[in-house]
Design a protein around this motif. Sequence first.
Motif, PDB file in Angstrom:
ATOM      1  N   GLU A  27      18.438 -56.934 -47.383  1.00 56.27           N
ATOM      2  CA  GLU A  27      17.546 -56.965 -48.346  1.00 56.27           C
ATOM      3  C   GLU A  27      18.562 -56.488 -49.520  1.00 56.27           C
ATOM      4  OE1 GLU A  27      13.480 -55.481 -47.868  1.00 56.27           O
ATOM      5  OE2 GLU A  27      13.269 -57.017 -46.350  1.00 56.27           O
ATOM      6  N   LEU A  28      18.091 -56.622 -50.488  1.00 55.89           N
ATOM      7  CA  LEU A  28      19.040 -56.641 -51.931  1.00 55.89           C
ATOM      8  C   LEU A  28      18.663 -54.434 -52.235  1.00 55.89           C
ATOM      9  CD1 LEU A  28      21.195 -57.022 -53.792  1.00 55.89           C
ATOM     10  CD2 LEU A  28      19.142 -57.718 -55.551  1.00 55.89           C
ATOM     11  N   PRO A  29      17.761 -54.440 -51.781  1.00 60.18           N
ATOM     12  CA  PRO A  29      16.724 -53.058 -52.283  1.00 60.18           C
ATOM     13  C   PRO A  29      17.733 -51.657 -51.189  1.00 60.18           C
ATOM     14  CG  PRO A  29      14.926 -54.505 -52.829  1.00 60.18           C
ATOM     15  CD  PRO A  29      15.868 -55.830 -51.991  1.00 60.18           C
ATOM     16  N   ASN A  30      17.754 -52.772 -50.005  1.00 57.21           N
ATOM     17  CA  ASN A  30      18.344 -51.139 -49.598  1.00 57.21           C
ATOM     18  C   ASN A  30      19.665 -51.200 -49.725  1.00 57.21           C
ATOM     19  OD1 ASN A  30      15.875 -50.949 -47.396  1.00 57.21           O
ATOM     20  ND2 ASN A  30      16.493 -52.171 -46.351  1.00 57.21           N
ATOM     21  N   ARG A  31      20.707 -52.538 -49.590  1.00 56.16           N
ATOM     22  CA  ARG A  31      21.930 -52.471 -50.388  1.00 56.16           C
ATOM     23  C   ARG A  31      22.135 -51.706 -51.304  1.00 56.16           C
ATOM     24  NH1 ARG A  31      21.968 -58.181 -49.573  1.00 56.16           N
ATOM     25  NH2 ARG A  31      22.657 -58.254 -52.006  1.00 56.16           N
ATOM     26  N   LEU A  32      21.177 -52.175 -52.578  1.00 56.51           N
ATOM     27  CA  LEU A  32      22.030 -50.489 -53.892  1.00 56.51           C
ATOM     28  C   LEU A  32      21.175 -49.498 -53.540  1.00 56.51           C
ATOM     29  CD1 LEU A  32      19.497 -53.586 -56.520  1.00 56.51           C
ATOM     30  CD2 LEU A  32      22.286 -53.410 -55.490  1.00 56.51           C
ATOM     31  N   ARG A  33      20.541 -49.469 -52.332  1.00 58.12           N
ATOM     32  CA  ARG A  33      19.979 -47.793 -52.256  1.00 58.12           C
ATOM     33  C   ARG A  33      20.586 -46.962 -51.851  1.00 58.12           C
ATOM     34  NH1 ARG A  33      14.802 -45.334 -48.687  1.00 58.12           N
ATOM     35  NH2 ARG A  33      15.557 -42.864 -49.085  1.00 58.12           N
ATOM     36  N   GLY A  34      21.169 -47.485 -50.117  1.00 62.81           N
ATOM     37  CA  GLY A  34      22.648 -47.254 -49.808  1.00 62.81           C
ATOM     38  C   GLY A  34      23.657 -46.605 -50.372  1.00 62.81           C
ATOM     39  N   LEU A  35      24.390 -47.554 -51.586  1.00 68.95           N
ATOM     40  CA  LEU A  35      25.093 -47.213 -51.994  1.00 68.95           C
ATOM     41  C   LEU A  35      25.408 -46.395 -53.255  1.00 68.95           C
ATOM     42  CD1 LEU A  35      26.665 -50.896 -52.705  1.00 68.95           C
ATOM     43  CD2 LEU A  35      27.388 -49.506 -51.620  1.00 68.95           C
ATOM     44  N   ASN A  36      23.459 -46.478 -54.068  1.00 66.71           N
ATOM     45  CA  ASN A  36      23.243 -45.691 -54.720  1.00 66.71           C
ATOM     46  C   ASN A  36      23.182 -44.061 -54.597  1.00 66.71           C
ATOM     47  OD1 ASN A  36      23.189 -46.651 -56.775  1.00 66.71           O
ATOM     48  ND2 ASN A  36      21.440 -48.011 -57.188  1.00 66.71           N
ATOM     49  N   GLU A  37      22.979 -44.103 -53.189  1.00 65.76           N
ATOM     50  CA  GLU A  37      22.800 -43.104 -52.194  1.00 65.76           C
ATOM     51  C   GLU A  37      24.340 -42.425 -51.957  1.00 65.76           C
ATOM     52  OE1 GLU A  37      20.389 -40.412 -51.395  1.00 65.76           O
ATOM     53  OE2 GLU A  37      18.969 -42.275 -51.821  1.00 65.76           O
ATOM     54  N   GLY A  38      25.192 -42.925 -52.056  1.00 67.14           N
ATOM     55  CA  GLY A  38      27.000 -42.419 -51.728  1.00 67.14           C
ATOM     56  C   GLY A  38      27.468 -43.324 -50.674  1.00 67.14           C
ATOM     57  N   ALA A  39      27.009 -44.490 -50.016  1.00 65.29           N
ATOM     58  CA  ALA A  39      27.751 -45.132 -49.249  1.00 65.29           C
ATOM     59  C   ALA A  39      29.099 -45.962 -49.945  1.00 65.29           C
ATOM     60  CB  ALA A  39      26.423 -46.251 -48.667  1.00 65.29           C
ATOM     61  N   ASP A  40      29.750 -46.117 -49.132  1.00 65.86           N
ATOM     62  CA  ASP A  40      30.889 -46.474 -49.220  1.00 65.86           C
ATOM     63  C   ASP A  40      30.999 -48.218 -48.953  1.00 65.86           C
ATOM     64  OD1 ASP A  40      33.321 -44.364 -50.580  1.00 65.86           O
ATOM     65  OD2 ASP A  40      31.715 -44.077 -48.571  1.00 65.86           O
ATOM     66  N   ASP A  41      30.259 -48.846 -48.615  1.00 63.47           N
ATOM     67  CA  ASP A  41      30.385 -50.143 -48.098  1.00 63.47           C
ATOM     68  C   ASP A  41      29.259 -50.391 -47.384  1.00 63.47           C
ATOM     69  OD1 ASP A  41      30.563 -52.686 -47.994  1.00 63.47           O
ATOM     70  OD2 ASP A  41      32.708 -52.302 -47.049  1.00 63.47           O
ATOM     71  N   TYR A  42      27.976 -51.341 -47.314  1.00 62.00           N
ATOM     72  CA  TYR A  42      27.452 -52.284 -45.848  1.00 62.00           C
ATOM     73  C   TYR A  42      27.762 -52.887 -45.791  1.00 62.00           C
ATOM     74  CZ  TYR A  42      22.322 -52.755 -46.040  1.00 62.00           C
ATOM     75  OH  TYR A  42      21.086 -53.277 -45.526  1.00 62.00           O
ATOM     76  N   LEU A  43      26.878 -53.536 -44.297  1.00 61.73           N
ATOM     77  CA  LEU A  43      27.319 -54.339 -43.380  1.00 61.73           C
ATOM     78  C   LEU A  43      26.108 -54.712 -42.538  1.00 61.73           C
ATOM     79  CD1 LEU A  43      29.246 -56.450 -41.956  1.00 61.73           C
ATOM     80  CD2 LEU A  43      29.904 -54.409 -40.689  1.00 61.73           C
ATOM     81  N   PRO A  44      25.466 -55.653 -43.110  1.00 55.39           N
ATOM     82  CA  PRO A  44      24.359 -55.949 -42.292  1.00 55.39           C
ATOM     83  C   PRO A  44      24.936 -56.434 -41.316  1.00 55.39           C
ATOM     84  CG  PRO A  44      25.170 -58.071 -43.843  1.00 55.39           C
ATOM     85  CD  PRO A  44      26.098 -56.534 -44.264  1.00 55.39           C
ATOM     86  N   LYS A  45      23.513 -56.422 -39.980  1.00 57.12           N
ATOM     87  CA  LYS A  45      23.527 -57.140 -38.559  1.00 57.12           C
ATOM     88  C   LYS A  45      23.269 -58.186 -37.755  1.00 57.12           C
ATOM     89  CE  LYS A  45      22.298 -52.339 -36.612  1.00 57.12           C
ATOM     90  NZ  LYS A  45      21.419 -51.361 -35.470  1.00 57.12           N
ATOM     91  N   PRO A  46      23.518 -59.491 -37.764  1.00 54.12           N
ATOM     92  CA  PRO A  46      25.339 -59.273 -36.363  1.00 54.12           C
ATOM     93  C   PRO A  46      26.360 -59.445 -37.665  1.00 54.12           C
ATOM     94  CG  PRO A  46      24.080 -61.300 -36.720  1.00 54.12           C
ATOM     95  CD  PRO A  46      22.938 -60.723 -37.709  1.00 54.12           C
ATOM     96  N   PHE A  47      27.350 -58.372 -36.777  1.00 48.27           N
ATOM     97  CA  PHE A  47      28.975 -58.353 -37.696  1.00 48.27           C
ATOM     98  C   PHE A  47      30.152 -58.526 -36.116  1.00 48.27           C
ATOM     99  CE2 PHE A  47      27.283 -54.370 -36.637  1.00 48.27           C
ATOM    100  CZ  PHE A  47      28.728 -53.523 -35.687  1.00 48.27           C
ATOM    101  N   GLU A  48      31.029 -58.902 -36.837  1.00 43.12           N
ATOM    102  CA  GLU A  48      31.757 -59.293 -36.033  1.00 43.12           C
ATOM    103  C   GLU A  48      32.482 -57.781 -36.148  1.00 43.12           C
ATOM    104  OE1 GLU A  48      32.700 -61.552 -33.832  1.00 43.12           O
ATOM    105  OE2 GLU A  48      30.863 -62.722 -34.233  1.00 43.12           O
ATOM    106  N   PRO A  49      32.994 -57.828 -34.973  1.00 43.11           N
ATOM    107  CA  PRO A  49      34.115 -56.506 -35.463  1.00 43.11           C
ATOM    108  C   PRO A  49      35.199 -55.668 -36.172  1.00 43.11           C
ATOM    109  CG  PRO A  49      33.302 -56.758 -32.491  1.00 43.11           C
ATOM    110  CD  PRO A  49      33.302 -57.817 -33.624  1.00 43.11           C
ATOM    111  N   GLU A  50      36.017 -57.433 -36.620  1.00 38.64           N
ATOM    112  CA  GLU A  50      37.064 -58.013 -37.388  1.00 38.64           C
ATOM    113  C   GLU A  50      36.610 -57.184 -38.274  1.00 38.64           C
ATOM    114  OE1 GLU A  50      37.732 -59.937 -32.941  1.00 38.64           O
ATOM    115  OE2 GLU A  50      36.220 -59.856 -34.687  1.00 38.64           O
ATOM    116  N   GLU A  51      34.924 -57.770 -38.738  1.00 35.85           N
ATOM    117  CA  GLU A  51      34.382 -57.063 -40.294  1.00 35.85           C
ATOM    118  C   GLU A  51      35.094 -55.865 -40.424  1.00 35.85           C
ATOM    119  OE1 GLU A  51      31.977 -58.700 -43.165  1.00 35.85           O
ATOM    120  OE2 GLU A  51      31.859 -59.290 -41.436  1.00 35.85           O
ATOM    121  N   LEU A  52      34.174 -55.152 -39.317  1.00 35.18           N
ATOM    122  CA  LEU A  52      33.853 -53.789 -39.309  1.00 35.18           C
ATOM    123  C   LEU A  52      35.472 -53.174 -39.414  1.00 35.18           C
ATOM    124  CD1 LEU A  52      31.137 -51.502 -37.872  1.00 35.18           C
ATOM    125  CD2 LEU A  52      33.652 -51.190 -37.130  1.00 35.18           C
TER     126      LEU A  52
END
Length: 221
Positions: free
Chosen positions: A83-108
């Motif tokens: 969800e967008l609010p969680n992504r924005l909050r994470g980035l505003n708190e100082g995260a460098d990037d955001y990856l939702p589950k499920p994901f491929e190890p190569e992308e991580l």
Amino acid sequence: MRVLLVEDDPALRLGVARALQAEGWQVDAVTDGEFALAATATEQYDAAVLDLGLPRRGGFEVLRHWRTHGQDLAVLILTASDELPNRLRGLNEGADDYLPKPFEPEELIARLRAITRRRRGNSSNLLVVGALSFNTDSRELRCREERLPLSPREAALVELLMASPGTAVPKSRIISAMSSWESNFSANAVEIYILKLRRKLAVAGVTIVTVRGVGYALEAQ
């Protein structure tokens, strides 16, 4: 590169740890936010893979603590919520990037490489010192067009030195970057790897200089 993995799901934690270790990175894995804060209080990390839904202390609280206490590690957030609010909050708190589950190890892995490059102020995956070039993605070291074979730990040491040419990298920083809880790296081992690399890099006219009382620096002749 030394990575802290903070994930409470056992299967996902094991899978991600193995994928990161296959890249030659040193990985410490913890299961909750309290352990994450304890780890960064005593060890130095280049990056963290941080789940948000953690026991005891949540991912947002851990991230906020790191940033308010001057922890400069690159942070990639993992979460089941896209969800967008969680992504924005994470980035505003100082995260460098955001990856939702499920994901491929190569992308991580690709995202981790990208954010650590940005942290170094280098958008390219190529480090160049004199006739040497090191590709941080493929882990290949070349002298002009000739490939110089490296072990995973030699590659980690080359990356550390080539990221700051002409600048002394503290021996303590080298030990931390090449260690993990399962595989401790000693000062004597650093000296052995430095000796091996000096021999390999001599063909390129690049020297590893000992800076007494500090560590080592890479210099092109």
